[in-house]
Structure formats: structure tokens, C-alpha cells
Design a protein around this motif. Structure first.
Motif, PDB file in Angstrom:
ATOM      1  N   LEU A  69     -46.949 -47.996 -33.550  1.00  0.00           N
ATOM      2  CA  LEU A  69     -47.551 -49.269 -33.953  1.00  0.00           C
ATOM      3  C   LEU A  69     -49.031 -49.024 -34.225  1.00  0.00           C
ATOM      4  O   LEU A  69     -49.774 -48.610 -33.321  1.00  0.00           O
ATOM      5  N   ILE A  70     -49.431 -49.263 -35.478  1.00  0.00           N
ATOM      6  CA  ILE A  70     -50.826 -49.013 -35.867  1.00  0.00           C
ATOM      7  C   ILE A  70     -51.528 -50.324 -36.203  1.00  0.00           C
ATOM      8  O   ILE A  70     -50.924 -51.388 -36.148  1.00  0.00           O
ATOM      9  N   ASP A  71     -52.769 -50.225 -36.606  1.00  0.00           N
ATOM     10  CA  ASP A  71     -53.609 -51.343 -37.043  1.00  0.00           C
ATOM     11  C   ASP A  71     -53.799 -52.395 -35.954  1.00  0.00           C
ATOM     12  O   ASP A  71     -53.145 -53.451 -35.961  1.00  0.00           O
TER      13      ASP A  71
ATOM     14  N   LEU B 152     -57.369 -39.804 -48.928  1.00  0.00           N
ATOM     15  CA  LEU B 152     -57.103 -41.231 -48.706  1.00  0.00           C
ATOM     16  C   LEU B 152     -55.627 -41.393 -48.368  1.00  0.00           C
ATOM     17  O   LEU B 152     -54.768 -40.902 -49.088  1.00  0.00           O
ATOM     18  N   ILE B 153     -55.308 -42.058 -47.250  1.00  0.00           N
ATOM     19  CA  ILE B 153     -53.878 -42.252 -46.947  1.00  0.00           C
ATOM     20  C   ILE B 153     -53.452 -43.700 -47.006  1.00  0.00           C
ATOM     21  O   ILE B 153     -52.277 -44.020 -47.087  1.00  0.00           O
ATOM     22  N   GLY B 154     -54.393 -44.594 -46.938  1.00  0.00           N
ATOM     23  CA  GLY B 154     -53.945 -45.988 -46.940  1.00  0.00           C
ATOM     24  C   GLY B 154     -55.079 -46.914 -47.248  1.00  0.00           C
ATOM     25  O   GLY B 154     -56.251 -46.611 -47.044  1.00  0.00           O
ATOM     26  N   LYS B 155     -54.668 -48.053 -47.788  1.00  0.00           N
ATOM     27  CA  LYS B 155     -55.641 -49.053 -48.172  1.00  0.00           C
ATOM     28  C   LYS B 155     -55.207 -50.333 -47.497  1.00  0.00           C
ATOM     29  O   LYS B 155     -54.081 -50.770 -47.655  1.00  0.00           O
ATOM     30  N   GLY B 156     -56.083 -50.896 -46.700  1.00  0.00           N
ATOM     31  CA  GLY B 156     -55.725 -52.161 -46.071  1.00  0.00           C
ATOM     32  C   GLY B 156     -56.552 -53.260 -46.678  1.00  0.00           C
ATOM     33  O   GLY B 156     -57.309 -53.061 -47.618  1.00  0.00           O
ATOM     34  N   ALA B 157     -56.399 -54.447 -46.114  1.00  0.00           N
ATOM     35  CA  ALA B 157     -57.098 -55.593 -46.648  1.00  0.00           C
ATOM     36  C   ALA B 157     -58.609 -55.441 -46.493  1.00  0.00           C
ATOM     37  O   ALA B 157     -59.377 -55.855 -47.351  1.00  0.00           O
TER      38      ALA B 157
ATOM     39  N   VAL C 275     -44.067 -42.090 -42.231  1.00  0.00           N
ATOM     40  CA  VAL C 275     -44.380 -42.963 -43.365  1.00  0.00           C
ATOM     41  C   VAL C 275     -44.228 -44.399 -42.872  1.00  0.00           C
ATOM     42  O   VAL C 275     -43.361 -44.679 -42.041  1.00  0.00           O
ATOM     43  N   ASP C 276     -45.038 -45.321 -43.419  1.00  0.00           N
ATOM     44  CA  ASP C 276     -44.902 -46.678 -42.897  1.00  0.00           C
ATOM     45  C   ASP C 276     -43.597 -47.319 -43.373  1.00  0.00           C
ATOM     46  O   ASP C 276     -43.041 -46.958 -44.407  1.00  0.00           O
ATOM     47  N   LEU C 277     -43.096 -48.243 -42.558  1.00  0.00           N
ATOM     48  CA  LEU C 277     -41.745 -48.761 -42.793  1.00  0.00           C
ATOM     49  C   LEU C 277     -41.635 -49.636 -44.035  1.00  0.00           C
ATOM     50  O   LEU C 277     -40.541 -49.809 -44.575  1.00  0.00           O
TER      51      LEU C 277
ATOM     52  N   SER D  23     -45.494 -52.635 -42.614  1.00  0.00           N
ATOM     53  CA  SER D  23     -46.520 -51.682 -43.039  1.00  0.00           C
ATOM     54  C   SER D  23     -47.427 -51.263 -41.883  1.00  0.00           C
ATOM     55  O   SER D  23     -48.227 -50.349 -42.036  1.00  0.00           O
ATOM     56  N   ASN D  24     -47.305 -51.902 -40.731  1.00  0.00           N
ATOM     57  CA  ASN D  24     -48.077 -51.458 -39.566  1.00  0.00           C
ATOM     58  C   ASN D  24     -47.227 -50.661 -38.582  1.00  0.00           C
ATOM     59  O   ASN D  24     -47.619 -50.457 -37.434  1.00  0.00           O
ATOM     60  N   LEU D  25     -46.067 -50.239 -39.035  1.00  0.00           N
ATOM     61  CA  LEU D  25     -45.222 -49.368 -38.210  1.00  0.00           C
ATOM     62  C   LEU D  25     -45.005 -48.069 -38.963  1.00  0.00           C
ATOM     63  O   LEU D  25     -44.502 -48.088 -40.092  1.00  0.00           O
TER      64      LEU D  25
ATOM     65  N   MET E 273     -58.885 -41.902 -34.958  1.00  0.00           N
ATOM     66  CA  MET E 273     -57.734 -41.929 -34.026  1.00  0.00           C
ATOM     67  C   MET E 273     -56.742 -40.841 -34.389  1.00  0.00           C
ATOM     68  O   MET E 273     -56.848 -40.240 -35.469  1.00  0.00           O
ATOM     69  N   THR E 274     -55.769 -40.619 -33.504  1.00  0.00           N
ATOM     70  CA  THR E 274     -54.740 -39.622 -33.822  1.00  0.00           C
ATOM     71  C   THR E 274     -53.850 -40.178 -34.931  1.00  0.00           C
ATOM     72  O   THR E 274     -53.728 -41.394 -35.094  1.00  0.00           O
ATOM     73  N   ARG E 275     -53.261 -39.282 -35.685  1.00  0.00           N
ATOM     74  CA  ARG E 275     -52.432 -39.730 -36.798  1.00  0.00           C
ATOM     75  C   ARG E 275     -50.987 -39.895 -36.345  1.00  0.00           C
ATOM     76  O   ARG E 275     -50.398 -39.003 -35.743  1.00  0.00           O
TER      77      ARG E 275
HETATM   78  N1  LIG Z   1     -53.072 -43.835 -36.935  1.00  0.00           N
HETATM   79  C1  LIG Z   1     -52.506 -43.807 -38.144  1.00  0.00           C
HETATM   80  N2  LIG Z   1     -51.577 -42.889 -38.416  1.00  0.00           N
HETATM   81  C2  LIG Z   1     -51.000 -42.839 -39.649  1.00  0.00           C
HETATM   82  N3  LIG Z   1     -51.316 -43.641 -40.668  1.00  0.00           N
HETATM   83  C3  LIG Z   1     -52.251 -44.575 -40.463  1.00  0.00           C
HETATM   84  C4  LIG Z   1     -52.892 -44.717 -39.200  1.00  0.00           C
HETATM   85  N4  LIG Z   1     -53.773 -45.731 -39.290  1.00  0.00           N
HETATM   86  C5  LIG Z   1     -53.684 -46.188 -40.562  1.00  0.00           C
HETATM   87  N5  LIG Z   1     -52.769 -45.510 -41.287  1.00  0.00           N
HETATM   88  C6  LIG Z   1     -52.415 -45.727 -42.709  1.00  0.00           C
HETATM   89  O1  LIG Z   1     -53.448 -46.434 -43.357  1.00  0.00           O
HETATM   90  C7  LIG Z   1     -53.003 -47.711 -43.836  1.00  0.00           C
HETATM   91  C8  LIG Z   1     -54.095 -48.758 -43.623  1.00  0.00           C
HETATM   92  O2  LIG Z   1     -54.413 -48.820 -42.253  1.00  0.00           O
HETATM   93  P1  LIG Z   1     -54.463 -50.180 -41.450  1.00  0.00           P
HETATM   94  O3  LIG Z   1     -53.197 -50.940 -41.637  1.00  0.00           O
HETATM   95  O4  LIG Z   1     -54.872 -49.862 -40.049  1.00  0.00           O
HETATM   96  O5  LIG Z   1     -55.666 -50.872 -42.239  1.00  0.00           O
HETATM   97  P2  LIG Z   1     -56.078 -52.395 -42.396  1.00  0.00           P
HETATM   98  O6  LIG Z   1     -57.275 -52.383 -43.276  1.00  0.00           O
HETATM   99  O7  LIG Z   1     -56.242 -53.036 -41.082  1.00  0.00           O
HETATM  100  O8  LIG Z   1     -54.820 -52.958 -43.170  1.00  0.00           O
HETATM  101  P3  LIG Z   1     -54.006 -54.347 -43.175  1.00  0.00           P
HETATM  102  O9  LIG Z   1     -54.639 -55.279 -42.215  1.00  0.00           O
HETATM  103  O10 LIG Z   1     -54.052 -54.803 -44.602  1.00  0.00           O
HETATM  104  O11 LIG Z   1     -52.607 -53.949 -42.791  1.00  0.00           O
HETATM  105  C9  LIG Z   1     -51.707 -47.973 -43.092  1.00  0.00           C
HETATM  106  O12 LIG Z   1     -50.796 -48.770 -43.813  1.00  0.00           O
HETATM  107  C10 LIG Z   1     -51.170 -46.565 -42.872  1.00  0.00           C
HETATM  108  O13 LIG Z   1     -50.474 -46.144 -44.007  1.00  0.00           O
END
Ligand SMILES: Nc1ncnc2c1ncn2[C@@H]1O[C@H](COP(=O)(O)OP(=O)(O)OP(=O)(O)O)[C@@H](O)[C@H]1O
Length: 614
Positions: free
Chosen positions: A188-190, A49-54, A124-126, A175-177, A118-120
Motif C-alpha cells: 500500500l503506497i501513497d 520517472l516511474i509515476g505521476k500523481g495528482a 506494478v500498480d493494480l 493505483s495505490n496498490l 522511501m523503499t520501492r
Molecule cells: N514506494 C513506491 N514503490 C513503487 N512505486 C511507487 C512508490 N511510490 C510511488 N510509486 C509510483 O509512483 C506513482 C505516484 O505515486 P503516488 O501515488 O504516491 O503519488 P501522488 O502524487 O500522491 O498520486 P495520487 O494522489 O494521484 O495517487 C504511483 O502510482 C506508483 O506507480
């Protein structure tokens, strides 16, 4: 903000796993295990697990060639319309080809579960880096501005089948960078909020095809609401989407990173011109963050047409900052793994009551009994009854709990200035500098707020929270035999005469508290109040679940038996508790009361034109 803006809001649930009920925590663990198993069955390795979003979770893993991938899952419990959004996200992100945007590899559908691969992005997010380091050095902020600016240009100039089809990311925030510290480059992610822009940067309709024109809803926005801590007013108010949305996200993000904050709100107090940035970037951010739309657009256009100029600014070496905390901060010698949560009371005090519609007030009182971890997210909706600085202040309070910290704060606003009592015990020495900066931000914003009254917040460890469940609303809460409210003791015993502490009751009832405690528990709390200690206790009664959050430090060791007896009295009286809601009590040491005069804004400070003369 109008009601229109609120309509676009989906309220996500995000909580510390320690605050979930036992059943919910287990469901979450099982679900994560299932996701990992699904990825393994698809042939991926090194999954974590690397991240938890909404809306879901992101897992990292490797494909058969060893390349690092990210897999995004939507929480299966969310409505189908939200689940479908992952597919839309895959579609929009799949259109993009840019070195700073992760490339979509696959979209899987396994039963009801969709997975976006997707590619990683390396690094680390900002938001994490900002929490670790505090304000980002000016050299790097400029570098980030240039890279992000280039991504926005790419999105503005996007074409499809030869026609202009600008794209809006819609949720630019720290957190999306993802930032790679070795190469100093960001991704730029998400893309979950991204859409085709309805208007171009001149706010003229994008030349849509005939089908789009016929669909009839061209006056309705297609925008998704990004994070309201970062987006601009046009997006918040449900205006039609345009590349200007992302300029606002960029400005809010760069401002937050340069000022060590987690939101854009406080820019009138902690101004962009006070952050030690080069004047060029500071002026751009001042324009982009202003309330005047022409000025915002002018700032955005200037930024995007002067990226080369920004790129060529000469900087000296980054100078690590040293912060003296404006409030006493105690730092533990070793890192203790705690999960801090902040509960703040008297939030309504910060609201301009007259601005609340009755609809909003009603919604507020319904929300009153939610705990802060949830409430904070819900609450973002209701920040709009507040001034910008009040919002910034609350965001600064929330940021404190992003550090492992115990204790609390009481702020008394008086005509002559601000009195602050605090007990801030940081449990990670490596975060000392960044935490002190976060504390100073709270003080700076408190000084800029003019009103009379009190604001209180407690910071406790969610791992110490007691959970007591019941089968129905009518059944009593009965604690298990071994249940005890935990406490620690000061290193030396102190008698009441040696240091004064607040009384639990001195500031009167909190208008935001919705739970009335039975007399037996109140009696025990009164008895506790007479024993020399500091700390807090919060009761949070939900339909089938009672949580007791606490942080206690006994000062007078000679009273340990009475102290224990009163804590135990609370536990045995729990079956008498009825109703739902939250209520809490806190006691802080008095000896560290600090006084600050009001101050409207910070002084200007720019990066020197000739850095060698620093
Ligand atoms: N392509 C990626 N490369 C590296 N880390 C990623 C990538 N996509 C997602 N992550 C990690 O996973 C976390 C959650 O992903 P993301 O922001 O896309 O989810 P979300 O559910 O849309 O979150 P939210 O809308 O709350 O920001 C990110 O903060 C990041 O740490």
C-alpha cells in the motif's frame, strides 16, 4: 454529497503532455530534468520517472548499496500548503512498520523543493494490471482482500506510546496498490491522505491527549479527501475520520478489480454477486458497498475477523477469460503508439438537473470550457448530481481512453432500449481482451440507465492535436503556414451509397458546448459533412491557446481534393474565431448500429464451491 465534502477538494491538474501548450510542456520537461539532476547530486543512480500523481512525480533510483528507492517530489508550482503535505506524508508513513508498506528512508528539503525517499515496492500498480488484463481472477482478488485486510487490521490496532492511535490511509484504490506478480503480494503506497483516526471503529472518539482535546476542533474532520471514485460516503461528506474510511476504500477497490472497472459506482448493476467471486467474499462486498451504514460496518467487521477463512478457500487454476465484444471492435495488427483522449458531450444529460444547486450550476458553466483531461478531474466534483449508475457509466467511458483507441460512440436512449453506433479502433492487439471487456461494461451500464436522449463521445490521438497560440484574448489565432488537419484514408474508396454515416448535425446542438464557431468555419464543416468520411473535430479555445483535436478517415477517395480544401478553409478561417469554450462535431458509420434492451442488473454468478467440478 453536501458542500462540506467539496470543501476538502483540491483540484489537481493532470494532462497529457501533448495537450499542454508548448511553454507548459517545456516547463514540465525542464522540471523533470531538474529533479533528476537533484537526485544525481545526492548520489543516487539509475534515476527514472516511474509515476505521476495528482500533486507530483515519483522517480525510481538506486542508493549507494544498490537498493531500489522511490523519490516523491511535489510540483513546485503548487501552493505552499500542498507542498507541506509531503512532509506530513513523510511523518505519517514514517510511523509505520509493516512488510506491505514502503519504509520511509529520508526527507530532504532543497530550497523550496521537498523530496520524500522511501523503499520501492516491487511490482506494478493494480490499476495498470487491471487495464492490461481486465477483471482480476477470483483467486487473486481473494488473496488481495486478505493482504489488504491485514494491513487495515494493523492500522486499526496501531498504538503510540502505549495508547491506541489508529491510522487511516484515506486513499485506498487500485493505483495505490503495487502488486508483485511473482510473489503475489501487494504494497500500500501513497500515504499523502493519511491521518490519525479521530474515531475508532465503533465511532467512539479515540482517547486523545489533553492537547488534542484543548485544540477545540475535535468536531471538525481532519480527513483528506481521497479519490472519489473509491472512497465511501462518510469520507466524502466530511465526517470525522475513522478506520471505516479505509474499509470503504478496500471494498471499492476489490469491487473495481474484480469487475474490471476503475470506480466503485456501478455495483447495483454489475453486482458483486455477478462477478464469479466466492459467495463469502461477494456477500462481504455487497454489505460493505451498501448504502446502509450498519450493513457496511457489519461487512467490514466480518471481513477482518474472517481473513483466515478467506485465505483457506480452495481455488482451481485461474482460467483466462475470453470476451466477445457487444460492439464491433477493430484491432490493429501492430501496436501504434498513440495517446488517446476522450471528449464526451452532453454530460449534463446524465445529470438529474433538479439536484443541482444554483451554486453548482454556476460552477459547472464556468468549467464548461475546460478540456476533458482537466475537466474529468474537475468533473469528479460534479458527478454528485448524477445517480450511481450514471457515474459508473462515465467512469466506464473514461476507462476506454486508457487504451490506445480511436473513434467514438453515440448512444441513443429510447423507451424500448438503447441504440449504439460506434467506431472503436484499438491500436494495440495485446489489449484486445481487456478492451473488449471495457466496451462491454459501457454497454451493460448504458442498458441500465433509463432516460431519453443522446450521449456522444469521441476518442482521438492527442499527438495529432494542433496547437495555435496568441498573445492576448483580443488577438486572432493565426496558424503557421504548414498547419494542416491530419486525416487517414480507408483502405478502399467507398462511395456514399455503399455505407451510410451520421451527419454532423443530426442530433442538434449540444447543450454542453460553449464555443460558437464563425460562419466561415461552419460553412467548411457543412461542406465536409457532404463528403463521405468518418471522424471528429473538436475546437477548444482558451485565453491564449487554441487546440484542434481531430480524428479523420476519408472514405470516398474521389473527393480528396474537396476534403482537403474544406479542412484548409477551417485553418485559414481561424483568425475569425472569437470567445472561449469547446465545441465539436462527429460522424460515425451507421452500419454497425446495435440495439440492446434495457436490463436492470447482471445475473448472479459465483465461484463454484468445488472448483474441480467447473
Ligand atoms: N514506494 C513506491 N514503490 C513503487 N512505486 C511507487 C512508490 N511510490 C510511488 N510509486 C509510483 O509512483 C506513482 C505516484 O505515486 P503516488 O501515488 O504516491 O503519488 P501522488 O502524487 O500522491 O498520486 P495520487 O494522489 O494521484 O495517487 C504511483 O502510482 C506508483 O506507480
Amino acid at each position: 454529497m453536501t458542500r462540506k465534502g467539496i470543501r476538502h477538494f483540491y483540484i489537481p491538474e493532470e494532462q497529457s503532455v501533448y495537450l499542454l501548450s508548448h511553454a507548459d510542456a517545456k516547463k514540465l520537461k525542464d522540471w523533470i530534468a531538474l529533479c533528476v539532476a537533484q537526485l544525481q547530486s545526492l548520489g543516487f543512480t539509475d534515476i527514472g520517472l516511474i509515476g505521476k500523481g495528482a500533486y507530483g512525480f515519483a522517480f525510481g533510483g538506486r542508493d549507494s548499496a544498490g537498493a531500489e528507492m522511490v523519490f516523491k517530489f511535489t510540483r513546485i508550482t503548487l501552493p505552499a500548503s500542498i507542498q507541506d503535505r509531503l512532509e506530513e506524508e513523510a511523518f505519517m508513513q514514517g510511523l509505520l512498520e509493516h512488510p506491505h508498506i514502503p519504509a520511509v528512508k529520508e526527507f530532504y528539503q532543497r530550497g523550496r523543493q521537498s523530496i520524500l525517499m522511501m523503499t520501492r515496492a516491487p511490482g506494478v500498480d493494480l490499476e495498470q494490471i487491471s487495464l492490461r488484463d481486465g477483471p482480476i481472477p477470483p483467486r487473486l482478488v481473494v488473496k488481495m482482500a486478505v493482504q489488504l485486510g491485514r494491513i487495515l487490521l494493523y492500522l486499526r490496532q496501531f498504538t503510540h506510546d502505549g495508547s491506541p492511535r489508529p491510522i487511516v490511509h484515506g486513499d485506498i484504490k487500485p493505483s495505490n496498490l503495487v502488486w508483485d506478480e511473482h510473489t503475489e503480494s501487494l504494497s500500500l503506497i501513497d500515504w499523502g491522505s493519511s491521518v490519525y483516526a479521530q474515531l475508532d471503529e465503533h465511532l467512539q472518539p479515540v482517547q486523545n491527549n489533553v492537547l488534542d482535546l484543548m485544540s477545540g476542533d475535535i468536531q471538525e474532520t481532519n480527513a483528506r479527501l481521497g479519490d472519489i471514485y473509491f472512497i465511501g460516503d462518510a469520507q466524502l461528506n466530511g465526517e470525522r475520520s475513522s478506520p471505516r474510511f479505509d474499509e470503504q476504500g478496500l471494498a471499492g477497490t476489490l469491487y473495481a478489480l474484480a469487475s474490471g472497472q476503475s470506480a466503485r459506482f456501478a455495483h447495483e448493476v454489475i453486482t458483486p454477486s455477478s462477478l464469479g467471486l466466492p459467495k463469502l467474499l461477494s456477500d462481504i462486498l455487497t454489505h460493505m458497498l451498501s448504502d446502509d451504514v450498519t450493513s457496511q460496518h457489519g461487512g467490514g467487521d466480518y471481513l477482518l475477523s474472517h481473513l483466515n477463512l478467506l485465505e483457506n478457500i480452495v481455488f482451481g487454476d485461474d482460467v483466462p477469460a475470453h470476451y466477445e465484444a457487444l460492439l464491433p471492435v477493430w484491432v490493429a495488427k501492430e501496436h501504434k503508439n498513440i495517446e488517446s483522449v476522450v471528449y464526451s458531450s452532453r454530460k449534463s444529460f446524465l445529470r438529474q438537473q433538479s439536484d443541482l444547486t444554483s451554486e453548482q450550476s454556476q460552477a459547472m458553466s464556468q468549467l464548461g470550457y475546460l478540456n476533458d483531461a482537466q475537466f474529468e478531474r474537475y468533473y469528479k466534483n460534479y458527478l454528485d448530481g448524477m445517480g450511481a449508475t450514471e457515474k459508473g457509466f462515465l467512469a466506464a467511458i473514461s476507462r476506454l481512453a486508457r487504451y490506445p483507441v480511436l473513434g467514438g460512440l453515440v448512444i441513443h436512449w429510447q423507451p424500448e432500449g438503447v441504440y449504439i453506433d460506434s467506431s472503436l479502433n484499438l491500436q494495440d492487439p495485446t489489449k484486445e481482451q481487456a478492451f473488449k471487456h471495457a466496451v462491454n461494461t459501457v454497454v451493460i451500464l448504458a442498458r441500465a440507465i433509463h432516460r431519453q436522449g443522446v450521449f456522444k463521445c469521441c476518442l482521438f490521438d492527442a499527438k495529432n492535436t494542433l496547437h495555435i497560440e496568441r498573445d492576448s484574448v483580443d488577438a486572432p489565432f493565426v496558424a503557421g503556414a504548414a498547419t494542416a488537419i491530419p486525416y487517414e484514408k480507408s483502405s478502399v474508396s467507398l462511395s456514399a451509397s455503399e455505407s451510410r454515416v451520421h451527419s454532423y448535425f443530426e442530433d442538434g446542438d449540444d447543450p454542453d458546448e460553449f464555443l460558437a464557431l464563425p460562419p466561415q468555419i461552419m460553412q467548411a464543416i457543412k461542406a465536409l459533412n457532404a463528403i463521405h468520411h468518418t471522424g471528429c473535430i473538436i475546437f477548444e479555445a482558451l485565453e491564449n491557446h487554441l487546440k484542434i483535436h481531430s480524428y479523420y478517415r476519408l472514405l470516398d477517395h474521389t473527393k480528396e481534393n474537396e476534403f482537403n480544401a474544406s479542412l484548409n478553409e477551417i485553418i485559414v478561417s481561424l483568425p475569425l474565431l472569437s470567445g472561449e469554450g469547446t465545441c465539436g462535431f462527429m460522424k460515425l458509420p451507421y452500419k454497425d448500429t446495435r440495439f440492446f434492451e434495457h436490463r436492470v442488473r447482471c445475473a448472479d454468478k459465483f465461484y463454484p464451491r468445488n472448483p474441480r467440478t467447473r
